[in-house]
Design a protein around this motif. Structure first.
Motif, mmCIF file in Angstrom:
data_model
loop_
_atom_site.group_PDB
_atom_site.id
_atom_site.type_symbol
_atom_site.label_atom_id
_atom_site.label_comp_id
_atom_site.label_asym_id
_atom_site.label_seq_id
_atom_site.Cartn_x
_atom_site.Cartn_y
_atom_site.Cartn_z
ATOM 1 N N ASP A 77 0.838 -1.198 0.000
ATOM 2 C CA ASP A 77 0.000 0.000 0.000
ATOM 3 C C ASP A 77 0.876 1.253 0.000
ATOM 4 N N PRO A 78 0.864 2.037 -1.100
ATOM 5 C CA PRO A 78 1.702 3.249 -1.167
ATOM 6 C C PRO A 78 1.354 4.278 -0.088
ATOM 7 N N HIS A 79 0.098 4.271 0.387
ATOM 8 C CA HIS A 79 -0.300 5.225 1.415
ATOM 9 C C HIS A 79 0.406 4.971 2.754
ATOM 10 N N LEU A 80 0.936 3.773 2.911
ATOM 11 C CA LEU A 80 1.598 3.420 4.170
ATOM 12 C C LEU A 80 3.119 3.542 4.083
ATOM 13 N N HIS A 81 3.607 4.111 2.999
ATOM 14 C CA HIS A 81 5.045 4.296 2.857
ATOM 15 C C HIS A 81 5.471 5.580 3.566
ATOM 16 N N THR A 82 5.304 5.575 4.868
ATOM 17 C CA THR A 82 5.645 6.710 5.729
ATOM 18 C C THR A 82 6.592 6.217 6.825
ATOM 19 N N PRO A 83 7.281 7.141 7.527
ATOM 20 C CA PRO A 83 8.208 6.710 8.582
ATOM 21 C C PRO A 83 7.559 5.818 9.637
ATOM 22 N N MET A 84 6.332 6.144 10.052
ATOM 23 C CA MET A 84 5.660 5.368 11.091
ATOM 24 C C MET A 84 5.521 3.910 10.674
ATOM 25 N N TYR A 85 5.079 3.670 9.467
ATOM 26 C CA TYR A 85 4.853 2.298 9.016
ATOM 27 C C TYR A 85 6.153 1.618 8.573
ATOM 28 N N PHE A 86 7.166 2.424 8.207
ATOM 29 C CA PHE A 86 8.488 1.857 7.944
ATOM 30 C C PHE A 86 9.039 1.209 9.210
ATOM 31 N N PHE A 87 8.927 1.911 10.329
ATOM 32 C CA PHE A 87 9.398 1.350 11.597
ATOM 33 C C PHE A 87 8.508 0.190 12.052
ATOM 34 N N LEU A 88 7.218 0.280 11.771
ATOM 35 C CA LEU A 88 6.314 -0.817 12.138
ATOM 36 C C LEU A 88 6.658 -2.089 11.373
ATOM 37 N N ALA A 89 6.972 -1.967 10.086
ATOM 38 C CA ALA A 89 7.364 -3.137 9.300
ATOM 39 C C ALA A 89 8.636 -3.768 9.862
ATOM 40 N N ASN A 90 9.587 -2.935 10.272
ATOM 41 C CA ASN A 90 10.822 -3.460 10.873
ATOM 42 C C ASN A 90 10.555 -4.080 12.235
ATOM 43 N N LEU A 91 9.593 -3.527 12.984
ATOM 44 C CA LEU A 91 9.214 -4.126 14.262
ATOM 45 C C LEU A 91 8.603 -5.509 14.047
ATOM 46 N N SER A 92 7.765 -5.644 13.036
ATOM 47 C CA SER A 92 7.153 -6.939 12.733
ATOM 48 C C SER A 92 8.212 -7.951 12.314
ATOM 49 N N LEU A 93 9.182 -7.523 11.509
ATOM 50 C CA LEU A 93 10.268 -8.419 11.109
ATOM 51 C C LEU A 93 11.097 -8.831 12.324
ATOM 52 N N THR A 94 11.327 -7.904 13.235
ATOM 53 C CA THR A 94 12.063 -8.213 14.464
ATOM 54 C C THR A 94 11.302 -9.216 15.323
ATOM 55 N N ASP A 95 9.976 -9.059 15.401
ATOM 56 C CA ASP A 95 9.148 -10.006 16.160
ATOM 57 C C ASP A 95 9.254 -11.414 15.586
ATOM 58 N N ILE A 96 9.266 -11.522 14.259
ATOM 59 C CA ILE A 96 9.406 -12.830 13.615
ATOM 60 C C ILE A 96 10.753 -13.453 13.971
ATOM 61 N N CYS A 97 11.806 -12.657 13.880
ATOM 62 C CA CYS A 97 13.156 -13.164 14.162
ATOM 63 C C CYS A 97 13.312 -13.557 15.628
ATOM 64 N N LEU A 98 12.754 -12.760 16.543
ATOM 65 C CA LEU A 98 12.875 -13.066 17.966
ATOM 66 C C LEU A 98 12.134 -14.350 18.315
ATOM 67 N N SER A 99 10.934 -14.509 17.785
ATOM 68 C CA SER A 99 10.171 -15.739 18.038
ATOM 69 C C SER A 99 10.869 -16.954 17.428
ATOM 70 N N SER A 100 11.462 -16.769 16.254
ATOM 71 C CA SER A 100 12.148 -17.875 15.578
ATOM 72 C C SER A 100 13.449 -18.249 16.279
ATOM 73 N N SER A 101 13.952 -17.388 17.141
ATOM 74 C CA SER A 101 15.187 -17.686 17.869
ATOM 75 C C SER A 101 14.963 -18.657 19.021
ATOM 76 N N THR A 102 13.723 -18.773 19.510
ATOM 77 C CA THR A 102 13.468 -19.576 20.713
ATOM 78 C C THR A 102 12.481 -20.726 20.494
ATOM 79 N N ILE A 103 11.343 -20.440 19.857
ATOM 80 C CA ILE A 103 10.258 -21.429 19.813
ATOM 81 C C ILE A 103 10.581 -22.669 18.978
ATOM 82 N N PRO A 104 11.152 -22.544 17.767
ATOM 83 C CA PRO A 104 11.406 -23.759 16.968
ATOM 84 C C PRO A 104 12.255 -24.801 17.683
#
Length: 336
Positions: A77-104
């Motif tokens: 969504d081009p409307h979400l290409h703003t700093p707020m959602y840029f950091f949110l996307a990186n937060l979501s990627l970080t959440d995936i990586c953190l969960s993948s570090s322990t649960i599997p």
């Protein structure tokens, strides 16, 4: 004759030239080369193992799916290409990586009924948990600063939060997190371990590993406390500073609609911040008042699993723009 009766390695004259020779030999005899640790998990009850497997597998899949949807929705969504959602996307990627570090690894151990984890894999897990946990800590502070600029300096928002600054903040957060993770991992590498290598946890937690060391851990504990104060205190102070100014600016707004809109843009972030730091503080309190390592391990689920699971729901359900972007994404996939 006296000199010939003494072995060369025990000659007093030579001892003065090699003062560390026998200390090294003594340490070599008293210390064991570590090849693996044992992760005892959350419980030893065999009847509960299938329940834990299904529960954590479900939580892990929901975490991965929810955060992937957030990333895809923001990307598409081009409307979400703003700093707020840029950091949110990186937060979501970080959440995936953190969960993948322990649960599997926990799921594999339950499935194979094998509690072992190699020394290298354990230290790698320690490093990843520290890096991604620290990165989430930094990102929450950066997102608070973004909201501060958006509400307190709305006319200069696009000028201040330019792509160059956003990339620099992201890179700095990653760099600081990498330094923190590598520092603690290297500090563990200098420790020696004897016999009791059982970790009463479902992943290799830094504090639990240090407790197993049979060498001096004074320096390690000092480093942990100093880094925790800096690495935890600075982001939290930044978040508090940002929201003090945000609340002050919102209260000065003349219209009720403007106040509601300003607070609504911060609601999701405040919920995530409360969840992350609230659970971490709860774990600290529980470990301080409880003598049971298993209870501490259960409490640790609250900051290593639950926030990463809930973040996608918080932003997906509370944020109007995200709900619209997710609706478009899912409807577009349905059409395809």
């Amino acid at each position: 004759m006296l000199g010939s009766a003494l072995p060369l390695s025990h000659t007093p004259a030579l001892d003065s030239f090699f003062p560390f020779r026998f200390i090294t030999n003594m340490e070599a005899r008293n210390q064991t080369a570590v090849s693996e640790f044992l992760l005892l998990g959350l419980t030893e009850d065999p009847d509960l193992q299938p329940i834990l497997f299904v529960l954590f597998l479900s939580m892990y899949l929901v975490t991965i799916l929810g955060n992937l949807l957030i990333i895809l929705a923001i990307s598409s969504d081009p409307h979400l290409h703003t700093p707020m959602y840029f950091f949110l996307a990186n937060l979501s990627l970080t959440d995936i990586c953190l969960s993948s570090s322990t649960i599997p690894k926990m799921l594999v151990n339950i499935l194979t009924q094998n509690k072992s984890i190699t020394y290298t894999a354990c230290l790698t897990q320690v490093c990843f948990v520290l890096v991604f946990g620290g990165l989430e800590n930094c990102l929450l502070a950066v997102m608070a600063y973004d909201r501060y600029v958006a509400i307190c300096h709305p006319l200069r928002y696009t000028v201040i939060m330019n792509p160059w600054l956003c990339g620099l903040l992201m890179l700095f957060s990653l760099l600081v997190s990498l330094v923190d993770g590598l520092l603690h991992t290297l500090m563990v590498l200098r420790l020696s371990f004897c016999t009791a290598l059982e970790i009463p946890h479902f992943f290799c937690e830094l504090a639990q590993i240090i407790k197993l060391a049979c060498s001096d851990i004074f320096v390690d504990n000092i480093v942990i406390y100093v880094v925790a104060c800096l690495f935890g205190g600075v982001p939290v102070s930044g978040i508090i500073f940002s929201y003090v100014h945000i609340v002050s600016s919102v209260l000065r707004m003349p219209s009720a609609e403007g106040k509601h809109k300003a607070f609504s843009t911060c609601g999701s972030h405040l919920s995530v911040v409360s969840l992350f730091y609230g659970t971490a503080f709860g774990v600290y309190i529980s470990s301080a008042v409880s003598d049971s390592p298993r209870k501490t391990a259960m409490a640790s689920v609250m900051y290593t699993v639950v926030p990463q699971l809930m973040n996608s729901f918080v932003y997906g359900l509370r944020n109007k723009d995200m709900k619209e972007a997710l609706r478009k994404l899912l409807s577009g996939r349905a059409v395809l």
